[in-house]
Motif scaffolding. Structure first.
Motif, PDB file in Angstrom:
ATOM      1  N   ALA A  39      36.614  39.131  41.983  1.00 22.83           N
ATOM      2  CA  ALA A  39      37.101  39.676  40.716  1.00 22.83           C
ATOM      3  C   ALA A  39      37.464  41.151  40.868  1.00 22.83           C
ATOM      4  CB  ALA A  39      36.044  39.490  39.628  1.00 22.83           C
ATOM      5  N   GLU A  40      36.640  41.886  41.605  1.00 18.99           N
ATOM      6  CA  GLU A  40      36.929  43.295  41.866  1.00 18.99           C
ATOM      7  C   GLU A  40      38.199  43.430  42.703  1.00 18.99           C
ATOM      8  OE1 GLU A  40      36.854  47.138  41.468  1.00 18.99           O
ATOM      9  OE2 GLU A  40      35.199  45.967  40.624  1.00 18.99           O
ATOM     10  N   ALA A  41      38.387  42.515  43.645  1.00 24.34           N
ATOM     11  CA  ALA A  41      39.597  42.540  44.460  1.00 24.34           C
ATOM     12  C   ALA A  41      40.832  42.264  43.606  1.00 24.34           C
ATOM     13  CB  ALA A  41      39.488  41.516  45.588  1.00 24.34           C
ATOM     14  N   TYR A  42      40.702  41.408  42.608  1.00 21.69           N
ATOM     15  CA  TYR A  42      41.813  41.127  41.702  1.00 21.69           C
ATOM     16  C   TYR A  42      42.200  42.401  40.946  1.00 21.69           C
ATOM     17  CZ  TYR A  42      44.588  38.380  38.350  1.00 21.69           C
ATOM     18  OH  TYR A  42      45.610  37.860  37.588  1.00 21.69           O
ATOM     19  N   VAL A  46      45.847  44.559  41.133  1.00 21.65           N
ATOM     20  CA  VAL A  46      46.686  44.997  40.017  1.00 21.65           C
ATOM     21  C   VAL A  46      46.923  46.502  40.097  1.00 21.65           C
ATOM     22  CG1 VAL A  46      46.762  45.301  37.504  1.00 21.65           C
ATOM     23  CG2 VAL A  46      46.081  43.103  38.477  1.00 21.65           C
ATOM     24  N   TYR A  47      45.879  47.272  40.396  1.00 24.41           N
ATOM     25  CA  TYR A  47      46.043  48.727  40.482  1.00 24.41           C
ATOM     26  C   TYR A  47      46.990  49.113  41.615  1.00 24.41           C
ATOM     27  CZ  TYR A  47      42.998  50.459  36.845  1.00 24.41           C
ATOM     28  OH  TYR A  47      42.493  50.792  35.611  1.00 24.41           O
ATOM     29  N   SER A  48      47.000  48.335  42.673  1.00 21.48           N
ATOM     30  CA  SER A  48      47.902  48.665  43.779  1.00 21.48           C
ATOM     31  C   SER A  48      49.362  48.505  43.382  1.00 21.48           C
ATOM     32  CB  SER A  48      47.603  47.775  44.994  1.00 21.48           C
ATOM     33  OG  SER A  48      48.005  46.431  44.757  1.00 21.48           O
ATOM     34  N   LYS A 107      49.654  39.473  35.212  1.00 17.13           N
ATOM     35  CA  LYS A 107      48.422  39.434  36.011  1.00 17.13           C
ATOM     36  C   LYS A 107      47.256  40.031  35.216  1.00 17.13           C
ATOM     37  CE  LYS A 107      50.708  39.938  40.522  1.00 17.13           C
ATOM     38  NZ  LYS A 107      50.841  40.823  41.710  1.00 17.13           N
ATOM     39  N   ALA A 108      47.533  41.162  34.570  1.00 20.29           N
ATOM     40  CA  ALA A 108      46.479  41.804  33.781  1.00 20.29           C
ATOM     41  C   ALA A 108      46.050  40.914  32.615  1.00 20.29           C
ATOM     42  CB  ALA A 108      46.970  43.150  33.265  1.00 20.29           C
ATOM     43  N   ASN A 109      47.003  40.355  31.895  1.00 24.19           N
ATOM     44  CA  ASN A 109      46.684  39.490  30.759  1.00 24.19           C
ATOM     45  C   ASN A 109      45.900  38.258  31.197  1.00 24.19           C
ATOM     46  OD1 ASN A 109      47.940  41.168  28.911  1.00 24.19           O
ATOM     47  ND2 ASN A 109      49.879  40.067  28.963  1.00 24.19           N
ATOM     48  N   ASP A 110      46.311  37.677  32.315  1.00 22.70           N
ATOM     49  CA  ASP A 110      45.624  36.496  32.836  1.00 22.70           C
ATOM     50  C   ASP A 110      44.155  36.821  33.113  1.00 22.70           C
ATOM     51  OD1 ASP A 110      46.305  33.768  33.423  1.00 22.70           O
ATOM     52  OD2 ASP A 110      45.848  34.190  35.526  1.00 22.70           O
ATOM     53  N   PHE A 111      43.939  37.964  33.743  1.00 22.78           N
ATOM     54  CA  PHE A 111      42.571  38.390  34.055  1.00 22.78           C
ATOM     55  C   PHE A 111      41.766  38.623  32.778  1.00 22.78           C
ATOM     56  CE2 PHE A 111      39.362  41.598  34.842  1.00 22.78           C
ATOM     57  CZ  PHE A 111      38.773  41.181  36.023  1.00 22.78           C
ATOM     58  N   LEU A 112      42.366  39.299  31.814  1.00 27.38           N
ATOM     59  CA  LEU A 112      41.642  39.659  30.590  1.00 27.38           C
ATOM     60  C   LEU A 112      41.227  38.443  29.781  1.00 27.38           C
ATOM     61  CD1 LEU A 112      43.760  42.760  29.553  1.00 27.38           C
ATOM     62  CD2 LEU A 112      41.360  42.769  30.274  1.00 27.38           C
ATOM     63  N   VAL A 113      42.011  37.391  29.835  1.00 27.54           N
ATOM     64  CA  VAL A 113      41.648  36.156  29.127  1.00 27.54           C
ATOM     65  C   VAL A 113      40.567  35.393  29.882  1.00 27.54           C
ATOM     66  CG1 VAL A 113      42.497  33.874  28.442  1.00 27.54           C
ATOM     67  CG2 VAL A 113      43.826  35.921  27.904  1.00 27.54           C
ATOM     68  N   LYS A 114      40.736  35.251  31.177  1.00 27.62           N
ATOM     69  CA  LYS A 114      39.884  34.340  31.947  1.00 27.62           C
ATOM     70  C   LYS A 114      38.564  34.954  32.382  1.00 27.62           C
ATOM     71  CE  LYS A 114      43.888  31.660  33.230  1.00 27.62           C
ATOM     72  NZ  LYS A 114      44.982  31.476  34.185  1.00 27.62           N
ATOM     73  N   ILE A 115      38.458  36.272  32.381  1.00 28.20           N
ATOM     74  CA  ILE A 115      37.193  36.896  32.757  1.00 28.20           C
ATOM     75  C   ILE A 115      36.140  36.729  31.667  1.00 28.20           C
ATOM     76  CG2 ILE A 115      37.609  39.198  31.770  1.00 28.20           C
ATOM     77  CD1 ILE A 115      36.177  38.509  35.275  1.00 28.20           C
ATOM     78  N   GLN A 116      36.601  36.436  30.461  1.00 32.84           N
ATOM     79  CA  GLN A 116      35.680  36.358  29.321  1.00 32.84           C
ATOM     80  C   GLN A 116      34.604  35.286  29.503  1.00 32.84           C
ATOM     81  OE1 GLN A 116      35.702  38.406  26.766  1.00 32.84           O
ATOM     82  NE2 GLN A 116      37.720  39.368  26.836  1.00 32.84           N
ATOM     83  N   ASN A 117      34.997  34.117  29.988  1.00 33.56           N
ATOM     84  CA  ASN A 117      34.093  32.969  30.048  1.00 33.56           C
ATOM     85  C   ASN A 117      33.588  32.718  31.459  1.00 33.56           C
ATOM     86  OD1 ASN A 117      34.467  32.383  27.255  1.00 33.56           O
ATOM     87  ND2 ASN A 117      36.450  31.448  27.775  1.00 33.56           N
TER      88      ASN A 117
END
Length: 579
Positions: A39-42, A46-48, A107-117
């Motif tokens: 998750a941290e690598a993801y 994105v930051y890269s 990519k950011a939106n995908d992460f923000l939705v799926k990290i929740q659960n």
């Protein structure tokens, strides 16, 4: 469920951590979001891909094209596409300043939705979500400053979604700025006071808010609302945005976390120079990290004086008008005295000796010492009988200076007589493509003081504006002002932030780019005088190609959405004004 490509992620995550994970050729989505390393690598991935002020690409993008688009400088080579853009062809095909960031936003939106659960600890999720929201906000800022209103998308669009879900319309420009500011307000408490280098702290969020609100306030004050608010911000919103910028800047100042870099107070020029080559110093709020074996830019290769590099170097020719902006150290104007300059041969270090120390830390000119060698810009040698030579040697010295570009008489130092010193790394050995490692500062405390000064002035807080500008001038070794005007604030911003990718955007948000850029700019040539060893200064009255004069048109305050994008999504229409 679908698989996520992991080449970039695996390069960031620990090999030991990943060896026991199955399968190794494909990592399922569930594993990525439940594993703290992946998750941290993801997030790192994105930051890269963020667009930090135009310096995220290869080649000439590494030399900061917006400096060359402004009234600070020009590209050093007449054949460059940058020159075409400077001449007003800003919708020229292959525009290098385009940033349509929706791939990374997805990519950011995908992460923000799926990290929740996920099963990650709640504190870990909160931290990652805050960092990802910051990344998404800066992507939107990069777009709104270019295009005005763009679609605000905060959830992943389904591949098989409805027409309404997939073909979204543009939000108004004010809505995009409000989105960025509100995001920074909401994540402030979730970010740390001190962050890992390369990631945002709560003060980085305030810095983005300070800058974004400053831009919005400027557009509301001096801009024009068009196409139902897709571009432009209503004038009655100006005060609200000035206040938001002021509040964010003031919060950073009151935090006492940052201070103006001042490690060498007795050598003001060297102190200012080291501000940009000393990483993570007291002034740096957020920087673009250039660490790792395969991470670097071409900055020094493209920007160093020609005699030190193989590529031609000196790709940014600083205008004489920009040189004049740096006052004398006593605070008097330093308007270039043509009669004096051309009256006799000069040691240019002597001629410019009394200028603002920031000039000497920011600009390369004839005769200064760089990398323990004297910079040699001269076009040729004037012999005792008045004959001019440009090839061979005379009296044991080359006829033409090492930094004069022999291939192009309008390239490098020969374009204007001045190039950029700021950010060059004298310790880099060897200089080369991809070798530059000095971090690029995205937000620094000096900018925050200038943001506060501008917002405070527009809010009627002139005493605070004066104090902020004087703090900058005191660190620079310049006399303090006794009163303050809008023009003085803008002047201080121009010299303090020179060549840091601010000026072009400032001219655009103040809506003065048309007159500031559409003009003829000057430079100087230098010829070595064989008798005195000093240099004859000659004027370059037109430092641009006659057919490609510097030009900024009214439509250029916004980039075009482009026919291609509107064809793909008709709901992006109408096109921005003038295109």
């Amino acid at each position: 469920m679908y698989a996520i490509g992991v080449v970039g992620l695996l390069s960031i995550a620990s090999c030991d951590d990943l060896m026991d994970r199955k399968p190794l050729n494909i990592i399922s989505e569930a594993v990525v979001y439940d594993d703290p390393v992946l998750a941290e690598a993801y997030v790192a991935n994105v930051y890269s891909g963020l667009s930090f002020l135009n310096r995220d690409g290869g080649g000439d993008e590494n030399i900061d094209p917006v400096t060359q688009m402004s009234d600070e400088a020009r590209h050093g080579s007449i054949w460059s596409n940058h020159i075409k853009w400077k001449a007003g062809y800003m919708d020229y095909s292959g525009g290098f300043l385009e940033r349509w960031n929706y791939t990374t936003i997805r990519k950011a939106n995908d992460f923000l939705v799926k990290i929740q659960n996920t099963t990650l600890p709640e504190a870990t999720k909160i931290d990652m979500i805050a960092r990802m929201r910051f990344a998404r906000a800066i992507l939107y800022f990069v777009m709104v400053e270019r295009y005005g209103g763009v679609p605000i998308i905060t959830i992943p669009q389904p591949i098989d979604g409805s027409y309404e879900e997939l073909f979204v319309s543009r939000n108004k420009e004010i809505e995009v700025y409000d989105f960025i500011i509100n995001e920074m307000n909401e994540i402030f408490n979730d970010l740390p006071s001190k962050a890992k280098v390369g990631y945002p702290s709560k003060w980085t969020a305030q810095a983005l808010k300070s800058r974004a609100a400053l831009y919005a306030a400027s557009i509301a004050t001096w801009g024009e609302v068009q196409i139902n608010g897709l571009v432009g911000i209503p004038a009655n919103e100006a005060s609200r945005f000035w206040q938001a910028s002021y509040d964010a800047s003031n919060a950073i100042m009151q935090s006492k976390v940052y201070s103006l870099y001042n490690k060498q107070p007795d050598n003001k020029a060297e102190n200012f120079r080291k501000l940009f080559t000393t990483e993570n110093n007291s002034e740096v709020i957020f920087s673009w990290q250039l660490t790792g074996n395969n991470v670097g830019t071409d900055f020094d290769e493209f920007m160093s004086p020609c005699q030190f590099v193989s590529s031609g170097g000196a790709r940014t020719g600083v205008y004489l008008e920009m040189v004049e902006e740096f006052e004398n150290v006593d605070g008097s104007p330093h308007n270039f005295d043509v009669a004096l300059a051309t009256s006799q041969p000069w040691d240019l270090k002597e001629f410019f000796a009394k200028k603002d120390p920031r000039f000497h830390a920011s600009v390369v000119y004839e005769g200064i010492t760089y990398r323990n060698e004297v910079v040699q810009h001269w076009r040729g040698t004037i012999l005792p009988d008045g004959t001019r030579i440009t090839t061979g040697d005379y009296d044991g010295k080359p006829a033409r200076g090492k930094s004069y570009d022999d291939a192009y008489d309008t390239s490098g130092a020969s374009a204007t007589g001045f190039t950029v010193l700021k950010y060059l790394d004298e310790t880099l050995n060897p200089i080369g493509y991809g070798k530059s490692k000095v971090d690029f500062i995205v937000f620094r405390y000096g900018e925050i003081l200038l943001n506060l000064a501008e917002a405070a002035f527009e809010l009627g807080k002139t005493d605070e504006a004066l104090a902020a500008v004087n703090a900058i001038r005191e660190r620079a070794g310049m006399p303090l002002l006794t009163s303050i005007t809008r023009d003085q604030i803008r002047h201080e911003r121009k010299v303090e932030l020179a060549f840091e990718a601010h000026r072009w955007w400032d001219l655009k948000r103040w809506r003065i780019a048309e007159e500031a850029i559409t003009r003829v700019f000057r430079g100087i040539d230098t010829w070595r005088d064989a008798v005195t060893g000093k240099f004859v200064i000659e004027m370059i009255e037109n430092a641009h190609d006659a057919e490609l004069q510097s030009k900024f048109l009214k439509r250029h305050y916004y980039f075009p959405i482009t026919t291609g994008r509107i064809t793909n999504n008709p709901n992006l229409a109408p096109e921005n004004p003038g295109y």
